[in-house]
Motif scaffolding. Structure first.
Motif, PDB file in Angstrom:
ATOM      1  N   ASP A  84      -6.814  -3.422  -3.101  1.00 19.49           N
ATOM      2  CA  ASP A  84      -6.449  -2.803  -1.832  1.00 19.49           C
ATOM      3  C   ASP A  84      -5.106  -2.103  -1.908  1.00 19.49           C
ATOM      4  O   ASP A  84      -4.681  -1.476  -0.956  1.00 19.49           O
ATOM      5  N   ARG A  85      -4.430  -2.209  -3.032  1.00 18.70           N
ATOM      6  CA  ARG A  85      -3.061  -1.784  -3.075  1.00 18.70           C
ATOM      7  C   ARG A  85      -2.826  -0.335  -2.720  1.00 18.70           C
ATOM      8  O   ARG A  85      -1.895   0.004  -2.031  1.00 18.70           O
ATOM      9  N   GLU A  86      -3.688   0.553  -3.178  1.00 19.53           N
ATOM     10  CA  GLU A  86      -3.451   1.976  -2.975  1.00 19.53           C
ATOM     11  C   GLU A  86      -4.220   2.559  -1.805  1.00 19.53           C
ATOM     12  O   GLU A  86      -4.073   3.713  -1.485  1.00 19.53           O
ATOM     13  N   GLU A  87      -5.089   1.784  -1.173  1.00 16.04           N
ATOM     14  CA  GLU A  87      -5.895   2.369  -0.116  1.00 16.04           C
ATOM     15  C   GLU A  87      -6.206   1.342   0.952  1.00 16.04           C
ATOM     16  O   GLU A  87      -6.843   0.322   0.705  1.00 16.04           O
ATOM     17  N   THR A  88      -5.722   1.564   2.146  1.00 16.79           N
ATOM     18  CA  THR A  88      -5.908   0.626   3.234  1.00 16.79           C
ATOM     19  C   THR A  88      -6.976   1.126   4.191  1.00 16.79           C
ATOM     20  O   THR A  88      -6.900   2.253   4.657  1.00 16.79           O
TER      21      THR A  88
ATOM     22  N   LEU B 102      -0.341   4.361   2.106  1.00 18.96           N
ATOM     23  CA  LEU B 102      -0.087   4.196   3.534  1.00 18.96           C
ATOM     24  C   LEU B 102       1.386   4.371   3.841  1.00 18.96           C
ATOM     25  O   LEU B 102       1.757   4.999   4.844  1.00 18.96           O
TER      26      LEU B 102
ATOM     27  N   ASP C 116       0.853  -1.191   0.000  1.00 18.84           N
ATOM     28  CA  ASP C 116       0.000   0.000   0.000  1.00 18.84           C
ATOM     29  C   ASP C 116       0.889   1.241   0.000  1.00 18.84           C
ATOM     30  O   ASP C 116       1.387   1.676   1.031  1.00 18.84           O
TER      31      ASP C 116
ATOM     32  N   THR D 228      -1.769  -5.821   1.486  1.00 16.38           N
ATOM     33  CA  THR D 228      -0.991  -4.667   1.025  1.00 16.38           C
ATOM     34  C   THR D 228      -0.592  -3.767   2.191  1.00 16.38           C
ATOM     35  O   THR D 228       0.514  -3.224   2.236  1.00 16.38           O
ATOM     36  N   GLY D 229      -1.486  -3.605   3.155  1.00 14.97           N
ATOM     37  CA  GLY D 229      -1.183  -2.802   4.334  1.00 14.97           C
ATOM     38  C   GLY D 229      -0.139  -3.456   5.211  1.00 14.97           C
ATOM     39  O   GLY D 229       0.721  -2.781   5.785  1.00 14.97           O
TER      40      GLY D 229
END
Length: 320
Positions: free
Chosen positions: A313-317, A127, A124, A252-253
């Protein structure tokens, strides 16, 4: 400009190898390399200004959208690594100056190259950027207090002087770069491709100077300290991932927390050690800079081949 960009891309790809080469130059030419150490703070200030230029107000939006995830990450960053640094240093029986150096590494904010590692690891990125930015802005206040609490009984620590140092070489350059990017975006856009070159060369010079100033210590305690640094970084990566797992972040997070917790601004640690203690205290920061870039590259390669369960989910956790 095309040639400079190609050079910048090259040093960005071979960052870890160049940092290792800088350490070897410091060992081979210690007296010449040691002449760099008085300029470590200036070099770090230039690196931090470049970091500020790469930031945008939009990078902080995730803090407003998902404060829980960012807070979890920053808390993990400023608790796990300082305590690990203190515990590992004492477990390995390191001398007082190296104990302080290990604590300084742990009490520093996120590393300047962590965002790239998270991106390559399919983590992410938003994040990661938010954690690096927030921990850097908090560093003048938190880092001196952590060093005072954990190292105050080992050596005399002036939290006030350390606060001013971080203010001068970290916060002011970062804020200055951010403001310049915000209000003169077109001017900055032309030099953004060159920033990796500036950052890499700055960190390589810091490592070269610190290793050169401590060449004898590297030869006598280098193996033991190297093992301590490896343990510090490895446990930080592992515990950061576990905190993300316990906080119910998506894969991702978890990857972002792992990298952000395990990779520190070791250049800042070396700079503070050089300014407020003896050169030996800067050695853990220099060795950490070499190792965490090697381990970061390995982690990125490992995770790059294993796509997260949910790419969306990669860009937004979401907050935990």
């Amino acid at each position: 400009m095309t040639v400079i960009k190609q050079v910048a891309d090259f040093v960005g790809r071979w960052f870890a190898v160049l940092v290792l080469a800088g350490a070897l130059v410091g060992l081979a030419l210690p007296s010449q390399a040691a002449q760099i150490t008085p300029h470590v703070s200036l070099l770090l200030g230039v690196i931090m200004f470049g970091m500020g230029l790469s930031m945008r107000p939009a990078d902080f939006r995730i803090v407003a959208r998902h404060p829980g995830a960012v807070l979890l990450g920053v808390l993990a960053q400023y608790t796990i690594m300082p305590l690990l640094g203190w515990g590992i240093a004492h477990a390995f029986g390191l001398p007082p100056l190296l104990v302080v150096g290990m604590i300084l590494v742990g009490a520093s904010p996120g590393g300047t190259s962590s965002n790239v590692i998270v991106y390559l690891a399919r983590g992410d990125v938003a994040l990661s950027v938010a954690m690096t930015s927030i921990s850097t802005l908090l560093a003048p206040f938190i880092t001196p207090l952590l060093v005072l609490a954990l190292a105050g009984s080992t050596l005399d620590v002036s939290a006030g002087d350390m606060f001013l140092s971080i203010l001068q070489v970290v916060l002011l350059p970062v804020v200055g770069g951010l403001l310049l990017r915000t209000f003169a975006g077109r001017l900055v856009a032309g030099i953004l491709p060159v920033l990796p070159l500036v950052s890499v060369l700055g960190i390589v010079l810091v490592v070269t100077g610190v290793v050169g100033a401590n060449a004898d210590a590297v030869m006598t305690t280098g193996l033991l300290l190297g093992l301590a640094v490896i343990a510090h970084n490895t446990l930080g990566l592992a515990l950061g991932y576990l905190v993300g797992l316990a906080g119910r972040l998506p894969e991702t997070g978890r990857r972002a927390l792992s990298v952000e917790v395990g990779m520190q601004n070791s250049g800042l640690a070396a700079s503070l050690a050089t300014a407020h203690f003896e050169p030996l205290a800067a050695l853990p920061g220099a060795l950490f800079s070499v190792w965490h870039n090697l381990s970061g590259a390995a982690v990125a390669t490992f995770w790059a081949r294993r796509p997260p369960a949910t790419e969306g989910d990669r860009e937004e956790t979401p907050a935990p």
